[in-house]
Each structure stands twice: as C-alpha cells, then as structure tokens.
Motif scaffolding. Structure first.
Motif: not given
Lengths: 645, 510
Positions: A166, A170, A173, B388, B391-392, B424-425, B428-429, B432-433
């Motif tokens: 993860k 990130i 990103r 996925l 999160i683009g 977008v960042i 993803a955080g 995925l968490w």
C-alpha cells in the motif's frame, strides 16, 4: 502489423491465461505459459535490436485510445535506439527472473498467481518503454506500479507485506500527481501528447512563462519539474524514496526484476526520453543532478549499517539510481542509460544471489546470522562476488565503465558538475564498502546461524543457479559495449563510446567542456582507488577485526542511530502526513463540520419547527371558554386600537 | 419540432422502456404474494426484456446530430399546453442504457436477500426503473417533474421498508432533503412557464434568452434541486445515511442512477437555459466541486462502516463530475458525462459486491473482516478490479473520466485542476486502506466460513466488470455518443446572451 507488436502482447496473453485458468487448471504448470511467452518476447526484442542497429526506427499507432475534441491520444509503439536498449534490459532480466522463479517459488500456494503477475508486469513495462506518447507511458507507468503493488503484497497475509504494498502505491501516487499535471500541461501547451510532435516543437515555447500565484514561472521548467516528480516517485529518489526499502517484503525475484532492474529505472528512462524537454531547462537539470547526487550519498550511508541483506541491496539500488539521475542532470543522458543497463545485470544478480542465500537459510535475511556460506553455495558465492566487483567499479567489469563514464561526465560539466562529482566519488567508496560488507559477513568467516539452519544449507537448484551464471556474464561483460575512447573504445566519433553513439540520436551528446586526457585518467584513477579502498576497508572491518564495527558503532552512537533509523524520514512522514489526515478526518470533518455544523442545521431546522408548532399547538386547548376569552380580548384590543389611533 | 428526429424503429422505444417495467409492476399485483418464485422471475424477465429492448439506442443512435432522437410527441393536457414529449440526445442516451442494465443487477442481487414483502419490493424496483428512464427522456417540464417526484416515492419505501435498523431516520431525511430542493425547482419551472408564454417545452425553453437577474434566481432555484441530488458539498449528508440504511438494490440504484440526475439536471437545464448565470457562477461551482472532491475523500479515512465509506467516496467522485461540467470545455464536459457513467458502473458494482458479502456476514463493519482473499479469491479479484477502477487506474474506466475532467478543469482554472488531482492521491489512500483491511492480512475467524461467488452473484457483477474494461480500453465507443451534443451545448453556453453583464458580474465576484 509489425512483429514487434508481439513483444508486449505475448506476456499479456500469458497473464490472462494464468489468471483465468491458473487456480483450477494450470496450477503448478503456470511457468509453462509465462516462461515461453517472455522468452519469445526476448527473441523478438533481439531481432528488433538488430533492426534498430541497422538504422530502422518504428513509430506506429495501433488505435485511437481517447478522443475528445482536440484531445486525441493513440495506443502506439515507438522503437528507437533508447527503446531498443530498454527492450533488451527488460526482456532479458524478465526472462531470467521467470526461470529463476520456477525454482524459488516452487510449492508456493500462489504459484500461478505469481507467474501471472510477473507476466503482467513485463507487459506493463514493455508498454511503458515502447509507448509513442505520454499518456500511454502514463498507462505503463501506473500499470507497473500496480504489479509492484500486487507483488510486494504477494504474501498478503503478512501485515508488513500488505502495508508495504500500500505504501509503495500511495507514495508513487504523490509522484504521479506531478507527472499527470506535467502531461496535462504539455497537452495544453502543444496540443498533442505524441513524442515526435512534442519534442519537435517544444523549442518553440522556450521563454514562455506561466503565472502561478502571482509569480511568472518558465513554462518548460515547470513541465520538466512536474515530469521529474513522477521520476522521483518511481525511481525512489529523495524525498519519495521511502517505499523502496519496504518493498523488500515481496518475494526476492520480484525485488530483482521490479525493484532493481526495470521498474525503478523507469524514472531514468523517462527523463532520458524527455531529454529534448529537460535540456531546455538548466534549472531542472540542476535539480535533477543535485537530487540524484544527494540521494546517491544519502542512501549509501544508510546501507552501511543495515543488517537485512535485501534492504542493503535496496538502499544500494536507491543510491545507484541517484547516479543515473546525476548523469542525466549534467546532460549525460547516454551515460545514465548506460548505467541503467549495466546496473540491471549486476543488481538483478545481487538480488537473485540474496534470494539463493535466503532459500538456503530458510528465509533468514540478517547477514549477522550468516557467515561462511562460500563453502556451501559456491555458485551463489562466485556470481555474487562478480556482481559486487561490478557494482564496486573494479576495472574491466560492467559497473566500472558506466560509473566511470558518469563520474567523468559530471567532473567535466562545470562547477555544479564538480559538486555532484564529489558526491558521486564519495558514494563510490561507500558502495564498495557496503557491497563487500555483505560478501565478508555472509560468505566468509564462520557460520553464525542455528544448527538447524546449518544442517539445511545447500546450493540452490539449477533453475536458480543458471540465471545467476547468465546474469554474471552480463555483470562482467555488459559494459564492454561502452568502453570509453580513452581506453581505445572509440569508433571514430570524438568523446563518445559505441553505446553513447548509438543513443545520441535520441538523447543527444553531453556538452562537456574541453579537458585533458590527464584529467580523465586522474578521475578514473581516483574512482578505482576509492573502490579498492572501500573493499579493503570492509575486509579490515568484517574479516580481520570483527569487533571493530561494534566499537565504532558505540563510539558514534548518535550517528549510528540516525543511520540505523534511516534518518527518521518514515517517522517524519507519519507525523506530517499520515496522522494529520486521519486526525482531520475523525476530529474535524466527522466531529465538527459534518457532525456538528451541517447535521446541526439539517436536524436542527426540523427540530426547531417541531418545537415551535409544539408550543403554538397549546393555544388550541379545545375548551369553548378559552376561545371565548381570547375572542373577547381580541375585540377589546381592536376597539382600543380604533379609538385611539 | 424541427429539433427532433422521430424514431426509425418499428416500436416507440422510449415509451416501451419507460412503461414496460411499470406495466409489469401493475401485473405483479395479481400474482399471489406467497409465490415468490413467480414474482422474482417476472421481475427478472421484465428487467431483461427492458434491457434488450433498449439496446437499439446503442446500435441505432445517430452520432452525427445533436437533435433529439427516437422522439415521441402526444398532446396531453392542452388547456395548459402540457404534452407527452420524450426523446434522447448524446447526453442522455447512455443513462437510459445504464438504467436498464443496473435494474437487472438489482433484481439479481436481491434474489435471496429480500425475504419479506417480496412482491412490493420488486414492484418498487420496476416502478423506479420506469421513473428513472422517464426523467432522462422527458422533453416536457411537467412530465419531467412528475417522473422526478415519482421516483422518490418507491425509493423512499425501499429505504424505509427494507432498510437497516436506522431506516426510518434515513428515509425521512432523504425524502425531506430532496423535496426541499425539488419544491424550489417547481417554482422555477412555473416562472419559466409564465415568462415563456405558457409552454413547458424544454427545447423551446432552452433556446430563449432570459434577463440576467432572472437567470441568476432561476439558476439557484434549480441548483437547490440538483445540488442535493448530486450531492454537492454542503448538502451531502443525506447520502451516507441513505446509502448505509438502504437495502443493496436501493444503494445501487441511488449510487448508479439517482445521484446522476442532479448532474444531468445541470447539463439539461442549468447550462442551456441560464448560460450567463452558469458562467457567472462558475467560480462558485468549481470551488464547491473541489471541496467535495477533497472533503469527501478525506472523510473516508474516518469511516468504520463499509457502505458509509463508499457513500462518502461518491461525494468525492461526484465532485469530479460537477467540476467537469462547470469547466465548460469539451474535455471537462465529456469527461464529466463519462465519469457519471463510470461512477454508476463502479460504485454500483461496489455496492453490489458489499451486498453480496453482507448477505453472508450481516456486518458492514470493516473491522469484522480481514484476510478475505484467502477464502473468497474470485470475489477478492472482482473487488480489486472495482477498487482499481475507483482510484483511476489507466486501462480501466475511471481513469478516462478523471483524466479528461482534470484536463478540462486545469484548462479552465489551474488551481481547480491541481486540487482535483490531489483527490486522486487521497482516493488511492482510502481505497487501498479499505482493501487491505478486508482482503489482506491474517484471516479474521469471523469470516472463515465465507463462500465465494455463486453463479447468480457472478452474473450480477460480470456485466459491470466487462464495462469497466471496455470503457477503459476503448472509451471512444462511449465518448463518440457525446461529441456533437456536447459541442452544441458549449456553443449555446459560449454564445451567452449578455456577455458584458456577465463580465461585470464576474469582476465583481473576483
């Protein structure tokens, strides 16, 4: 449809077959799908290389991917000298790692999954290097990151592995944020994202500026810096280097393929690919050189004290990637790619050697608990030694030629170049030292592990040692294509070796100032001297006087603690990014804005209306005399009003 | 009616897809309520038939014109000049298809989950389908308003009757929130009706020029209705409650279709009818959008409830949609429309997936999961694709929409593009968490007995998974529907009616 389009397609097909049918049907035969596919790609890559050496350049669109008004992007392939080099690096290392994994991942319950991901990665990486436009590169860029996520977290039951996966995604990103904006800015500036027209016309916007928060910023510098953000993330440079050491949670073949030879070098590739943009911005070039130089020495120092064999090699990778950026930053893009190419061999070899050691030691990674392995695993030892000599920069080995080229180009590139050259030279010393620290601690001396481990010590199977030997050939000989003119490798073009001359049409020549041969000899001599000193120092510390490092560590406790804790960068990010995000989410948004303010109004207004009507309702009691009295008072009030006003 | 093209098909396709579900719902009244099998199969066949009958919209749509297609026109209440006028253009056509597809998945996912009042449940679903499609097809304001409100009632019942423990609060909150907005829109519609000489014809009303002051008032009246539906910050707080308490099918319809209607309203009404006001309000709208993107994403980190997290992520994703719309350039608008489809597919599928697992565990608490990839690998793989896409990741559908929106946003206002990209960042955080806590790490003993997807559940998810890849790899198949209509819309907005007045207003705001 040209033959070369098969290069990425074959691994993709292997991925789909394995992921769809692997669990029930293919199971432990997954390598029979993936290995032939990747090896076939390698063969086609060789054919492609010979075509490119013959002077061919391919640039072809396959189909239009996204069309929105003036925004048109295709999926298409560009094969020029730079791509050809990358194709060889990617398919060679990938093929060898696929073969190695047959032995290494034997009997793992996720065997088919592993091969599926490896093949998907190979496809993604090939799409990245073969792209003919920025958006497809971005696709490959994100896709390799995804495969890295899958493979770091391959043993997902382990919390540390899933955390590391993860984190890698990130942190990347953050870099991609810049990369994406850079791509957008390129489109808005030039109206296209395809390389040929972008690189052809970028010069026409030189000198243009963009107003950001009231300051005028040079447009090309801004674009280049944004692109470089992506490179910093993917190639684990300061300040986004934190994910790579943790990525060692993945199986070792993954570390060799993704986190040493290919994916992490994508940043260097991207900078070299965009050489026409970067070259127009001296500011960005300086940033690239300094980030690279500082990262090289920074990661090198951390590697000095770590005990986890894979993490040492990981920091070494960060450091070597720093070298590559240092080269790009001083304009020697060819030298950067040259180092990328030699590094792929010796670093993949180091990782696969480490994997072989771990395989024999039942997964042990602490070099303090190893020792004397030379006797038990000769193939692993000798190949590991060759790789270490190569990375240390001993003359004749691949690493020597590329590192020497970088250091010389830096030295020759003016005052800033001299500064990063100093960083690079010190790093050369560190590199030799920590590389041979592994050799002496793990392979020499007495075995320091448990009796049970000792009992199990064995050389790895053929499927693992064969790739080691093949990579060792590369670690020794890969550099011979780039022997500097000084040592007789000239092919008639002044100041350029064969490798550099091959890449020059894409990345250009460095603008070195005039220097004497004596200086060139001196720079080369110094780096060889530093490399040998590093090796001897490691020998003195870890073979001759094993108690010495402990004493030094105690004497410089503070420095040791800082290095051991990797300069506390992880802790810093935890304090300034991770914790505040969760804190704001819980205490500010849920606690105050959403919870109290918005919901306060939403629930408060109806409640207030309710209370209002509740009290108003009390007037209507239902008793006739109450109404009569209210009526009487009302009449009285009206009468008074009429009389007096 | 020179702006419309009649259907070339042998049947009135739009009326069919609107009223077939409604008619079947009426017929279902006559099925014995004990015979749940017959009820379920009837609903499934009806939704499948509606979907199949709607497919010519995809294959026979004329992409070269912005005019309304497959149009139908009948007089309805001549005294008030109210007509039954329907049709679709490049902006609305894909939503009709999405609605018919999503309804099938809703029927399938409810197959075993709904055990009480089965008959009423499926009747509600079919009624919602008809009303939703009606909203996207209406070309008469009166008709539009009827569909718009008609949709609320079965949705209200869906949450209030088949929902979770806190369903009464959630359903009333949902109802009141949307009603307050709708009433203001109704006032707006009446004002337009009277101003334009008593017509409810949407195309006529979209081609008139209104005084700037009137445009501003009406823009905000319509904004009230649409912003609540989207939902935009700060009127989003009904969404987490409604989503969390609604049964799976309800959440899916809410996420996939219902909240798209707000954004659709901006495209169909606010922009073409009040172009000057819309341009003048761009800074405000973009600001609210960017706040929604970041705010909605950050708040996800504080969630412990699976559905609530996905609900909040919708706030963030819909922020992208409104940002694209108010960027008012081709990339922004097309990205926005595509992202509406994408979000419908992705978040719809996410709610389906959560519903499938909830049926077995009866828990929405993230902490009740962990290590699920070991016991349900196929399910885990599907959920991974959805994560996925959300999160683009390039190659999947979410990327295409988000990228075009950020591009459009950046072109319009640099700060908006940059801030949206931070979403977008953060996205993803939290995703995925979430994925890590449900599928990775050691197996939580509470879910050791989980069963992987069965055939029905597999069929529920697979069409949406296919769409995710299809749109990701070849988005032009969908973007090509929009080009001409979006260009027409931009021409309408760009022409404006009083550029000087807008300019002075904008300078005042700045």
């Amino acid at each position: 449809m040209e033959l070369y389009t098969l290069i990425p397609v074959l691994p993709l097909a292997a991925f789909w077959i394995n992921i769809l049918f692997g669990r029930h049907y293919i199971k432990d035969n997954a390598h029979w799908i993936s290995v032939p596919a990747v090896v076939a790609s390698w063969v086609i890559a060789l054919i492609t290389l010979s075509d490119v050496l013959g002077g061919k350049v391919f640039n072809q669109d396959i189909y239009q991917w996204i069309v929105s008004d003036g925004f048109k992007v295709s999926v298409g392939f560009l094969v020029d000298p730079l791509t050809a080099v990358m194709l060889i690096v990617v398919t060679t290392v990938s093929s060898l790692v696929h073969i190695y994994s047959v032995g290494y991942m034997h009997k793992d319950p996720g065997y088919y999954r592993f091969f599926a991901y490896l093949s998907l990665f190979t496809f993604s990486m090939l799409m990245l290097v073969m792209a003919n436009n920025f958006l497809q590169m971005y696709f490959g860029w994100e896709a390799v990151g995804l495969c890295s996520y899958f493979l770091i977290g391959f043993w997902y039951q382990k919390k540390s592995a899933s955390d590391a996966a993860k984190k890698a995604f990130i942190v990347n990103r953050f870099g991609d944020f810049g990369f994406g904006l850079g791509v957008i800015l390129i489109f808005l500036t030039l109206g296209t994202l395809h390389y040929a027209p972008v690189f052809g016309s970028i010069g026409s916007v030189a000198g243009q500026t963009l107003n950001i928060l009231g300051t005028e910023v040079d447009l090309i510098t801004l674009i280049a810096l944004l692109l470089f953000c992506g490179a910093v993330g993917k190639s684990a440079q300061i300040p986004l280097h934190v994910w790579l050491p943790d990525a060692m949670e993945g199986p070792t073949p993954v570390s060799a393929l993704i986190h040493a030879a290919t994916m992490v070098t994508a940043g260097v590739f991207m900078v070299a690919r965009c050489a026409p943009i970067f070259s127009l911005s001296p500011t960005t070039m300086a940033v690239v050189a300094v980030v690279g130089g500082v990262t090289a020495i920074f990661a090198g120092t951390i590697a000095l004290v770590q005990n986890d064999i894979k993490r040492i090699i990981a920091y070494s990778t960060v450091s070597q990637l720093g070298y590559m950026f240092l080269a790009c930053g001083v304009g020697a893009f060819g030298a950067g790619i040259f180092h990328l190419y030699t590094h792929a061999f010796f670093k993949a070899l180091l990782f696969l050697g480490a994997g072989s050691v771990m395989h024999a030691m039942s997964g042990e990674v602490n070099i303090q608990k190893m020792g004397g392995l030379k006797k038990y695993m000769p193939w692993t030892y000798w190949t590991f030694l060759l790789a270490s000599l190569s990375i240390a920069g001993i003359p004749g080995f691949a690493g020597f030629f590329s590192k020497d080229e970088i250091l010389w180009q830096a030295y020759a590139a003016g005052p800033l170049g001299k500064f990063v050259w100093v960083l690079g030279a010190i790093t050369a010393l560190l590199t030799a030292f920590y590389s041979f620290r592994i050799i002496y601690l793990a392979f020499h001396g007495k075995f320091r592990g448990t009796e049970e481990q000792k009992h199990h010590l064995h050389e790895s199977p053929k499927s693992m040692t064969l790739p080691l030997v093949l990579l060792a050939v590369g670690a020794v000989a890969a550099g011979w294509v780039g022997i500097p003119p000084l040592l007789g490798g000239t092919i008639g073009i002044e100041h350029s070796d064969k490798f550099g001359a091959f890449l020059a049409p894409v990345v250009g020549h460095p603008h070195a100032s005039v220097h004497t041969h004596a200086e060139e000899w001196a720079v080369m001599g110094l780096s060889v001297l530093l490399a040998i000193s590093g090796i001897l120092a490691a020998r003195y510390c870890y073979l001759k006087n094993p108690e010495l490092p402990v004493k030094i560590g105690e004497k410089f406790k503070f420095a040791y603690r800082v290095l051991w804790n990797k300069y506390y960068v992880d802790e810093l990010y935890d304090c300034i990014i991770v914790k505040p995000t969760f804190w704001v989410a819980r205490n500010i948004i849920v606690g105050i804005t959403d919870g109290k303010i918005i919901e306060g109004v939403v629930n408060g207004v109806p409640a207030a209306i309710g209370r209002f009507s509740e009290s108003f309702r009390k007037i209507q009691t239902g008793f006739t005399h109450h109404y009569a009295m209210v009526m009487a008072f009302g009449l009285l009030a009206i009468a008074i009003a009429v009389f007096f006003f | 009616m020179e702006q419309e093209l009649a259907s070339t098909l042998s049947y009135p396709i739009l009326s069919t897809v609107i009223f077939l579900p409604v008619a079947v719902a009426a017929l279902m009244l006559f099925i014995n309520r004990a015979n749940t099998g017959a009820i379920k199969w009837t609903a499934l066949i009806a939704s499948l038939a509606t979907f199949v009958l709607s497919l010519p919209l995809f294959t026979s749509f004329d992409k070269s014109t912005y005019k309304m297609q497959f149009s139908e026109f009948h007089e309805w209440i001549p005294a008030f000049n109210i007509n039954y006028a329907i049709g679709v253009d490049g902006i609305s056509v894909l939503f009709v298809l999405l609605s018919t597809l999503i309804t099938i998945t809703c029927v399938l996912v409810s197959w075993n989950a709904i055990k009480e009042k089965t008959k009423e449940f499926y009747i509600s679903i079919l009624l919602i389908e008809g009303a939703m499609i009606g909203v996207f097809c209406s070309l008469d304001f009166f008709l539009f308003y009827i569909f718009w409100e008609a949709m609320l009632i079965p949705m209200f019942l869906l949450i209030g009757v088949w929902g979770g423990p806190n369903r009464i609060y959630a359903s009333i909150k949902f109802f009141l929130y949307t009603l307050v907005g709708s009433v203001l829109m109704l006032v707006g519609i009446i004002v337009l009706y009277l101003y334009a000489g008593k017509t409810f014809d949407i195309l006529t009303l979209s081609s008139l020029n209104y005084p700037l002051k009137m445009q501003l008032w009406l823009f905000w009246a319509f904004f009230a209705a649409f912003a609540v539906k989207v939902p935009m910050f700060p009127v989003h707080t009904w969404l987490p409650d409604a989503h969390t308490e609604a049964p799976t099918a309800g959440s899916v319809i809410l996420a996939a279709i219902l909240i798209k209607m707000g954004a659709y309203g901006f495209l169909r009404f606010s922009l073409p009818m009040f172009p000057d006001a819309a341009v003048a309000m761009t800074p405000a709208m973009m600001t609210l959008s960017v706040i929604a993107i970041i705010y909605g994403a950050v708040v996800c980190f504080a969630q412990t409830d699976l559905k609530r997290l996905i609900a909040y992520s919708s706030v963030s994703h819909m922020g992208f949609v409104t940002l694209g719309i108010f960027a008012m350039n081709v990339q922004g608008l097309e990205g926005g429309i595509l992202q509406m489809i994408n979000h419908g597919v992705i978040t719809g599928a996410l709610f389906l997936a959560v519903g499938i697992i909830y049926e077995q565990t009866h828990s929405r608490q993230i902490s009740d999961y962990g290590g699920a990839a070991t016991v349900v690998p196929v399910y885990a793989a599907f959920f991974m694709v959805l994560t996925l896409a959300a999160i683009g990741l390039p190659g999947l559908n979410g990327f295409v929409g988000e990228f075009l929106i950020i591009l459009g946003g950046f072109a319009a206002k640099k700060w908006a593009g940059v801030l949206a990209a931070t979403g977008v960042i953060i996205g993803a955080g939290y995703m995925l968490w979430l994925y890590q806590n449900i599928f990775f790490q050691e197996l939580n003993p509470k879910i050791a007995e989980l069963k992987d997807l069965n055939g029905r559940e597999f069929l529920t998810l697979i069409p949406l998974i296919v769409l995710i890849f299809w749109i990701g790899v070849y988005p032009n198949a969908f973007l090509s529907f929009m080009h001409v209509s979006v260009q027409h819309l931009i021409d309408r907005v760009g022409m404006g009616t009083q550029p000087e007045a807008v300019a002075s207003l904008l300078s005042f705001i700045r």
